[in-house]
Scaffold this motif. Structure first.
Motif, short mmCIF file in Angstrom:
data_model
loop_
_atom_site.label_atom_id
_atom_site.label_comp_id
_atom_site.label_asym_id
_atom_site.label_seq_id
_atom_site.Cartn_x
_atom_site.Cartn_y
_atom_site.Cartn_z
N GLY A 159 34.02 36.75 42.40
CA GLY A 159 34.55 36.18 43.64
C GLY A 159 34.70 37.23 44.74
O GLY A 159 34.45 36.97 45.92
N THR A 160 35.07 38.47 44.32
CA THR A 160 35.27 39.53 45.31
C THR A 160 33.95 39.90 46.00
O THR A 160 33.97 40.48 47.08
CB THR A 160 35.84 40.81 44.65
N GLY B 184 33.20 50.54 39.23
CA GLY B 184 33.30 50.65 37.78
C GLY B 184 34.73 50.55 37.28
O GLY B 184 35.65 50.25 38.04
N VAL B 185 34.88 50.80 35.97
CA VAL B 185 36.21 50.77 35.37
C VAL B 185 36.90 52.09 35.76
O VAL B 185 36.33 53.17 35.55
CB VAL B 185 36.14 50.67 33.84
N HIS B 186 38.09 52.00 36.31
CA HIS B 186 38.84 53.21 36.68
C HIS B 186 39.79 53.62 35.55
O HIS B 186 40.11 52.79 34.68
CB HIS B 186 39.61 52.98 37.98
N ARG C 6 45.51 48.98 41.55
CA ARG C 6 46.49 48.18 42.32
C ARG C 6 47.88 48.82 42.25
O ARG C 6 48.75 48.51 43.04
CB ARG C 6 46.54 46.74 41.79
N THR D 288 31.10 43.93 41.30
CA THR D 288 32.44 43.59 41.75
C THR D 288 32.79 44.41 42.99
O THR D 288 31.89 44.91 43.68
CB THR D 288 33.43 43.75 40.57
N ASP D 289 34.08 44.56 43.29
CA ASP D 289 34.44 45.25 44.54
C ASP D 289 34.92 46.68 44.30
O ASP D 289 35.59 47.26 45.13
CB ASP D 289 35.52 44.45 45.29
N ALA E 95 43.16 45.44 32.08
CA ALA E 95 42.31 45.95 33.17
C ALA E 95 41.56 44.75 33.78
O ALA E 95 40.57 44.28 33.23
CB ALA E 95 41.34 47.00 32.64
N ASP F 14 45.13 51.49 36.75
CA ASP F 14 45.05 50.28 37.58
C ASP F 14 45.15 50.65 39.06
O ASP F 14 46.21 51.07 39.52
CB ASP F 14 46.20 49.33 37.19
N VAL G 276 39.49 44.18 35.94
CA VAL G 276 38.08 44.26 36.30
C VAL G 276 37.16 43.62 35.25
O VAL G 276 36.04 43.22 35.56
CB VAL G 276 37.70 45.74 36.60
P1 ADP Z 1 35.70 39.90 40.49
O1 ADP Z 1 36.09 38.87 41.49
O2 ADP Z 1 34.50 40.68 40.92
O3 ADP Z 1 35.62 39.37 39.10
P2 ADP Z 1 38.30 41.05 39.90
O4 ADP Z 1 39.32 40.90 40.98
O5 ADP Z 1 38.41 40.15 38.74
O6 ADP Z 1 36.86 40.99 40.56
O7 ADP Z 1 38.32 42.56 39.35
C1 ADP Z 1 38.19 43.65 40.25
C2 ADP Z 1 39.55 44.24 40.53
O8 ADP Z 1 40.14 44.68 39.30
C3 ADP Z 1 39.53 45.48 41.36
O9 ADP Z 1 39.53 45.17 42.74
C4 ADP Z 1 40.78 46.24 40.92
O10 ADP Z 1 41.82 46.11 41.84
C5 ADP Z 1 41.21 45.55 39.63
N1 ADP Z 1 41.42 46.48 38.51
C6 ADP Z 1 42.49 46.47 37.68
N2 ADP Z 1 42.39 47.43 36.76
C7 ADP Z 1 41.22 48.10 37.00
C8 ADP Z 1 40.58 49.21 36.41
N3 ADP Z 1 41.08 49.84 35.34
N4 ADP Z 1 39.40 49.61 36.94
C9 ADP Z 1 38.87 48.99 38.00
N5 ADP Z 1 39.45 47.94 38.61
C10 ADP Z 1 40.60 47.48 38.13
#
Ligand code: ADP
Ligand code: ASP
Ligand code: MG
Length: 444
Positions: free
Chosen positions: A8-9, A223-225, A230, A219-220, A254, A228, A256
């Motif tokens: 969605g992002t 990669g995996v950070h 946020r 996604t936005d 997480a 979190d 993502v």
């Molecule tokens: P999509 O709509 O692409 O599925 P999500 O909102 O479900 O996107 O997931 C992306 C978001 O996940 C990022 O914007 C980030 O804020 C959040 N996020 C939480 N934990 C993590 C992490 N460990 N690594 C990367 N992103 C993370």
């Protein structure tokens, strides 16, 4: 064949839809593009369902009017051909009318899933037409015809494979197939959904079904950070993760990745690559069945955890006591995350409390039971963590934050600590500084 999933992002605005087009143009080759709904749309559909439950007809009609306008505006801006514009507008309005009709029926879980999965249907209608116009010829295929997963816990990949091949054989051949994430069918053939954020899971189920070369999740974020983003400012993208590390991080919050994303690929050698739609050149994260290096790699946090404390009041020997308690949780199909036991008592954590009052009633036959809500599990993930020289630093947070439970995962690939949710952000920041930013001493 590759799978490219856009969340969605990546689908929230005209600009991001153009970005998706550019990515597809830059990535030639046969592919299935799995799409989520436009950002915010599934939340709006969930709100429609909530109003349906309390029969707030006026509000439902207003929400659906807003949803229709949102999609019609996008069509208006993106699709230039007059006839094509009219065709897509009509189909969108038809879908909205179908949702409206569903809201007038008696509420059921199936109706709920039928409504909340409509965002994907609306978006793919528009995207498919837009991409055709932009020189990315594609075929739209309908996930409800092949996502015959039977069970969300253990998707029937064989059944999906057969149905998907059937759909592909009977569709117009194309380099690009567009389909919807999130929606699927259960073992009664009823529409259901893969739970919130489930398009990641759709992508890996489809990837496993066709033995894809790779599953790319766009996604936005790059990669995996390692924490979190946020909650913590200074986080970094992790270049490589093993399936097991990524599964743990996803399961323990997480966002993502949907918690079950990796499940369909465990016995396959199909890498998952997380990429940033808005920075396509950034490397992102490659998740595969290889372990790249040892030590701690990332931290995640899962909220809404309830502690259940149980103390035997019957004359049961410890093994009978533990058996009885676990049997009860098994019967109610409730998963337990952390367990700590002593001779006649145990503390465990759960995140699904729907059946907790029934469980409590049964346990009271043998034991005293108390519960505490509003807890968070912080999970530190990696490989061979116990022998990592920096692991002791996890305990530094004890100086400032009370830890209520702690456990080391069986394969030495995660340490979970339970804290009050009110301490979560502080704990994540402190751990980031101590484990990854080399700022030991912050606690002094
Ligand atoms: P999509 O709509 O692409 O599925 P999500 O909102 O479900 O996107 O997931 C992306 C978001 O996940 C990022 O914007 C980030 O804020 C959040 N996020 C939480 N934990 C993590 C992490 N460990 N690594 C990367 N992103 C993370
Ligand atoms: N659109 C669904 C949701 O918002 C599925 C997804 O985004 O993956 O939960
Ligand atoms: Mg998501």
């Amino acid at each position: 064949m590759k799978i490219l999933k856009f969340g969605g992002t990546s689908l929230g605005s005209i600009e991001s839809l153009k970005q998706v087009r550019d990515i597809l143009v830059d990535n030639p080759g046969k592919k299935i593009v799995v799409c989520s709904a436009m950002s915010g749309v599934t939340n709006q559909l969930v709100a429609v369902v909530e109003q349906m439950k309390i029969k707030e007809i006026k509000r439902i009609d207003r929400y659906l009017f807003d949803l229709e306008s949102k999609h019609l505006d996008v069509i208006h801006t993106l699709i230039s051909d007059k006839d094509q514009k009219e065709i897509v507008k009509k189909r969108v309005s038809h879908n909205i009318k179908e949702i409206l009709e569903l809201t007038r029926l008696e509420y059921s879980e199936t109706i709920r899933s039928k409504i909340i999965t409509q965002g994907e249907a609306l978006l793919t209608l528009i995207l498919s037409s837009y991409l055709n116009q932009e020189g990315v010829p594609n075929t739209l295929i309908f996930a409800k015809e092949f996502m015959l997963v039977d069970s969300i816990e253990n998707p029937n990949i064989g059944k999906v494979t057969k149905a998907l091949h059937n759909v592909l054989e009977n569709s117009k051949e194309s380099e690009v197939y567009i389909t919807q994430g999130f929606i699927c069918k259960d073992n009664n053939g009823e529409i259901t959904d893969l739970e919130r954020g489930g398009s990641d899971f759709s992508a890996t189920i489809i990837g496993a079904a066709i033995n894809a070369e790779t599953v790319e999740i766009w996604t936005d974020i790059d990669g995996v950070h390692n924490n979190d983003p946020r909650c913590v400012n200074e986080t970094n993208s992790i270049p490589y993760l093993s399936y097991s590390e990524a599964s743990k991080l996803a399961y323990f919050g997480a966002k993502v990745l949907h918690p079950k994303t990796i499940l369909p690929l465990i016995n396959k050698d199909i890498p998952v690559i997380l990429k940033n739609t808005f920075k396509p050149k950034a490397k992102g994260t490659v998740i595969s069945n290889k372990v790249d290096k040892k030590g701690m790699k990332a931290i995640s946090a899962k909220d809404n955890i309830t502690i259940v404390k149980i103390e035997s009041n019957a004359d049961l020997v410890p093994h009978d006591f533990f058996k009885k308690i676990f049997d009860i949780f098994h019967r109610f199909q409730i998963s337990i995350d952390i367990v700590i036991t002593s001779e006649k008592s145990m503390s465990l954590t759960i995140d699904d409390t729907v059946k907790l009052s029934e469980i409590t009633k049964e346990i009271r036959n043998y034991a005293e039971i108390t519960t505490e809500s509003l807890n968070t599990i912080i999970c530190i993930v990696g490989d061979s963590i116990a022998s990592d020289q920096k692991t002791y630093r996890i305990f530094n947070i004890l100086k400032l934050i009370p830890i209520k439970m702690i456990s080391l995962g069986k394969n030495d690939n995660n340490i979970s600590v339970l804290i009050d949710t009110s301490n979560k952000v502080r704990a994540l920041k402190l751990l980031q500084e101590n484990l990854f930013l080399q700022k030991e001493g912050t606690f002094a």
